[in-house]
Write an enzyme that holds these catalytic residues in place. Sequence first.
Site, mmCIF file in Angstrom:
data_model
loop_
_atom_site.group_PDB
_atom_site.id
_atom_site.type_symbol
_atom_site.label_atom_id
_atom_site.label_comp_id
_atom_site.label_asym_id
_atom_site.label_seq_id
_atom_site.Cartn_x
_atom_site.Cartn_y
_atom_site.Cartn_z
ATOM 1 N N HIS A 308 8.146 -0.252 11.330
ATOM 2 C CA HIS A 308 7.221 -0.283 10.281
ATOM 3 C C HIS A 308 6.862 -1.593 10.656
ATOM 4 O O HIS A 308 7.418 -2.526 11.048
ATOM 5 C CB HIS A 308 7.844 -0.468 8.911
ATOM 6 N N TRP A 525 12.246 -5.129 11.164
ATOM 7 C CA TRP A 525 13.722 -4.422 11.624
ATOM 8 C C TRP A 525 14.060 -3.224 11.152
ATOM 9 O O TRP A 525 15.216 -2.846 10.762
ATOM 10 C CB TRP A 525 14.749 -5.482 10.685
ATOM 11 N N HIS A 526 12.920 -2.274 11.178
ATOM 12 C CA HIS A 526 13.500 -0.958 10.599
ATOM 13 C C HIS A 526 13.289 0.151 11.803
ATOM 14 O O HIS A 526 12.984 1.220 11.653
ATOM 15 C CB HIS A 526 12.451 -0.369 9.337
ATOM 16 N N SER A 527 14.007 -0.143 12.663
ATOM 17 C CA SER A 527 14.188 0.611 13.889
ATOM 18 C C SER A 527 14.808 1.897 13.711
ATOM 19 O O SER A 527 15.883 1.952 13.039
ATOM 20 C CB SER A 527 14.795 -0.068 15.090
#
Length: 594
Positions: A308, A525-527
């Site tokens: 994101h 940090w939404h990998s």
Amino acid sequence: MTDTYDIIFAGGGTAACVTAGRLAELSPSLRILIIEPGPHTENVDVHVQPARYLANLASETTFSRYSSEPSDTLGGRKIVVPTGKCIAGGSAVNFMMYTRASASDYDDWEKLGNPGWGSKDLIPLACKLESYEPFSDEDMSTHGSSGPIQVSPGGHRTDIGEQFLEMAAKYDHNRSFAKDINDFRTCDSYGRWAKYIGHESGRRSDAAHFYIYNKRQNANLVILTGKRVKRVIFEGITACGVECIDEGGSIAQVSVFKAVRLVVVSAGAFGSPTILERSGIGAKNILDECKIPHVVDLPGVGENYNDHNVYFPAFFVDESTDTMNDLFGGNKEAIAKHEALWKEGGRGLMAHNGIDAGIKIRPTAQDVASLGSDFQDVWNSFYAPAPDKPLYYIGPIAGYIGRHASNRRLMHMIYYAEYLKSIGRVHIASADPYTPPYFDCGYLTHKFDVIAARWAYKRTREYIRRMACYKGDHAPDHPQFPAGSPAAAVEPLKPVDPTAPDIVYSKADDEAIDAWHHQTVETTWHSLGTCAMKPRAASGVVDPRLNVYGVKNLKVADMSIAPLNVSANTYNTALLIGEKAALIIAEDLALVNK
């Protein structure tokens, strides 16, 4: 310490903690090993005290940082993505925003050929895993009251959150308010934002403390820190263990742990595909380049990288406004003061993340009509048929976390894209586990994402300049508009009236916004997505029971299996994957009846 276990987890993040904890609870005699390169987080202040979450970013031990290839789209800039490298993974270091996906996100997963992964299957698990403390008389039908993960409003209600909701009521007559904006269905409504913080304790609610650290009495659940999994070991096509090295140590000093029944790769969207590739599972050309013997040709490994995109414009606010800047900045006197209140009963700003309100927003029909065909084509095919899918999250943070500090009080109005058309990839560059992987972030390579971000920036400014605390735009954290533009950053003495007209942007202004986005876009940090749960013919890596295609006794269980993005901070989905994986493994190992 034995070297043989029933199940080995290669990675100790959120999903691994959930799955291992549930299996240990179901069958205490099951020998389980969790291998994690990072340290323990048990009762460590910067992990359990919510307001100190930014302090983790300064740590060299609790994060892995992955640097992308220079991006032509971003002017040669590299994107650095931090990921949790500690027991509990991201859940020990994240912003603690309680955000759940749209029901249609999981239904879309199921439609790809993944029975059992639709919203009807996962919402009951979402209830099972949580103890939800409502804001008021909310409908609890999609929430739990007796699960391990604690959710609450936090230990303080900021005036910034209240002002955001007051502004929306006066300014935006196209959207409603909802008592519960995280019920899997509600979208395009303003509301209060809950947090992964204990209602009574004021502590962070992470996966480790509530799934595995509370099972210390079980000697068969072993947590091994400071070890990096190099590869999975096979006998033929059957996974039978893992090869590890000491974190930071020599790759020649190898430890081997045997798995009698199952290996679960659970190292995240960067760690899991690279472990598979070092183990001989991946695209043939990549394995050949790294001189790794083939086990299975799976070209989908490392592809489908999703994230994101987030932006942090900053604004001056009245000096009396609640902010967490002293805590974010590490002011020792402020930390001691708030820590004392926190220890008394889990109250105050230490039991807070600075996020009290927001909206998962969709553009109006008038907006869509004005955004052009590059936007409309995607909108009409993906968003329009699913009214629960938002375009962006927008909301205030009661504090400043940017790079241009001021002696005046600052806050952010953040916005992040809930889905991206711009997709990346992650692959090994060597058989050496310390060699950084090849990482193409893909950011802003699709026109739709650029147009959507521009629209969100404009919405954000209209919100903040109508809030009572507003004292102007912090110019270093905004686009450089042309001289004399009405859109240029200003510092008025007071906010505008709610009924004031919106700022009118010229083509040159739009170009300035786009340029700023390319200069400042960051990861949330939404990998996810790099070991996608899809049919093998569609570049899938695992099947609906999380089995890696072409081998036996090997599963993947973490956010890397997500085949499509979700409209949420990823912690909740990681918890769901962990719960679902526990059910699947319990059935496969005949710990319960199917």
